[in-house]
Design an enzyme around this catalytic site. Structure first.
Site, mmCIF file in Angstrom:
data_model
loop_
_atom_site.group_PDB
_atom_site.id
_atom_site.type_symbol
_atom_site.label_atom_id
_atom_site.label_comp_id
_atom_site.label_asym_id
_atom_site.label_seq_id
_atom_site.Cartn_x
_atom_site.Cartn_y
_atom_site.Cartn_z
ATOM 1 N N GLU A 39 1.476 -1.039 -0.135
ATOM 2 C CA GLU A 39 0.242 -0.100 0.008
ATOM 3 C C GLU A 39 0.600 1.534 0.178
ATOM 4 O O GLU A 39 2.050 1.062 0.244
ATOM 5 C CB GLU A 39 -1.266 0.176 1.483
ATOM 6 N N ASN A 126 -5.510 5.850 6.465
ATOM 7 C CA ASN A 126 -5.890 5.604 5.707
ATOM 8 C C ASN A 126 -5.144 6.022 4.756
ATOM 9 O O ASN A 126 -4.042 5.109 4.434
ATOM 10 C CB ASN A 126 -7.306 4.759 5.096
ATOM 11 N N ASN A 184 -12.103 6.009 1.001
ATOM 12 C CA ASN A 184 -10.257 5.600 1.142
ATOM 13 C C ASN A 184 -9.397 6.537 0.538
ATOM 14 O O ASN A 184 -8.910 7.788 1.476
ATOM 15 C CB ASN A 184 -10.714 4.087 0.045
ATOM 16 N N ASP A 239 -9.395 1.819 -5.015
ATOM 17 C CA ASP A 239 -9.186 2.146 -3.562
ATOM 18 C C ASP A 239 -8.295 3.512 -3.187
ATOM 19 O O ASP A 239 -8.097 4.297 -3.455
ATOM 20 C CB ASP A 239 -7.980 1.039 -3.132
#
Length: 310
Positions: A39, A126, A184, A239
């Site tokens: 990520e 996030n 997100n 995402d």
């Protein structure tokens, strides 16, 4: 550094506008594998390196250019997720385990930018983006406290999951979006008049949102209006994502990367043989798209350029 053509990758042109984004001979390359959940890729132009998170392994990794050599950048990263680069070239990070947004200073020390809103602990920041006025905008779903895989299972102190802005002068944390299920990825348009935010609420609500919404940024640079759905995901969930200089959105999905024209048309896909969580533009010309698959880091060279490093 070795490169390989990966089975299951492909560049799919759905609209002639997408074909102009690639040279004819370009292929997707897998640069490294060995993560549990990649990520938060962020490109540091001054040092010519990429940093990204491996959330469950509680570490951050580094790719150095030229040569694409991989090393561990930080162990015990507090299950870091999203990363970006601020306007002074510093690393800004969302940390699940510590439930905070931090900045790594030039001397390596860490400054906490936000860990609370109205006296209550954040859920688990996030993803984030830094605006040209130095304000930091971040999403705060509860994925990092839902269980022990990406953080520590804990009870939320804030009702709901929201989007926040950190004021560059006062450091005050302001809630700017409060009607999302699981906000997100997020990014501004090249001129910063629009803010795009993904909602992955389908992970927790049956028939929940799996789309990107578009907000108009007010003349004050902080207020938002609108919030209409810009695009709905046809494969898995959106995402993290980034925009190029032409305002096209390059977003992660369950089958790879989808590219949307500013008018909302899905114009093409970069297929990856595993779920993709996030992308960023890098390289000397910002024309190399780095792609965080579940276990691996990929890249592809484009005829398009990212609108800013990070």
């Amino acid at each position: 550094m070795w490169y390989e053509t990966v089975e299951g990758t492909d560049i799919v042109v759905l609209d002639r506008r997408f074909k102009a984004c690639f040279a004819g001979h370009v292929r997707v390359e897998r640069l490294w594998t060995g993560a549990r959940w990649c990520e938060g890729p962020a490109w540091f132009a001054a040092g010519r390196y990429l940093i990204w998170s491996d959330i469950p392994n509680n570490r951050m990794l580094r790719l150095a250019d030229p040569g694409d050599q991989i090393s561990v950048f930080r162990e015990n990263s507090n299950n870091s997720n999203g990363n970006t680069v601020d306007n002074q070239g510093r690393l800004v990070t969302c940390e699940h385990r510590s439930r905070r947004v931090t900045r790594t200073e030039i001397d390596g020390s860490i400054t906490v930018l936000a860990d609370r809103w109205q006296g209550r602990r954040l859920n688990s920041p996030n993803d984030l983006v830094v605006k040209s006025d130095d304000s930091v905008w971040f999403t705060d779903p509860a994925y990092g406290i839902d269980g022990d895989y990406e953080g520590d299972k804990q009870e939320p102190e804030i009702e709901g999951c929201h989007v926040y802005r950190i004021d560059p002068k006062s450091g005050a944390v302001e809630r700017v979006i409060d009607d999302m299920v699981r906000p997100n990825g997020l990014a501004f348009s090249p001129d910063e008049t629009l803010l795009y935010v993904a909602d992955t609420g389908a992970t927790h609500v049956e028939d929940g949102p799996r789309h990107i919404r578009r907000f108009a940024v007010g003349a004050d640079g902080r207020s938002l209006a609108g919030g209409e759905i810009f695009a709905a995901c046809s494969e898995g969930l959106f995402d993290g994502f980034r925009l190029d200089t032409e305002g096209r959105i390059w977003t992660s999905t369950g089958e790879g990367v989808h590219c949307y024209d500013p008018d909302g048309t899905l114009i093409g896909k970069v297929l990856i043989p595993e779920m993709v969580a996030n992308v960023t533009f890098g390289g000397v010309k910002l024309n190399r798209l780095f792609i965080c698959g579940t276990t691996s880091l990929y890249s592809v060279y484009l005829m398009a350029k990212g609108c800013k490093p990070g």
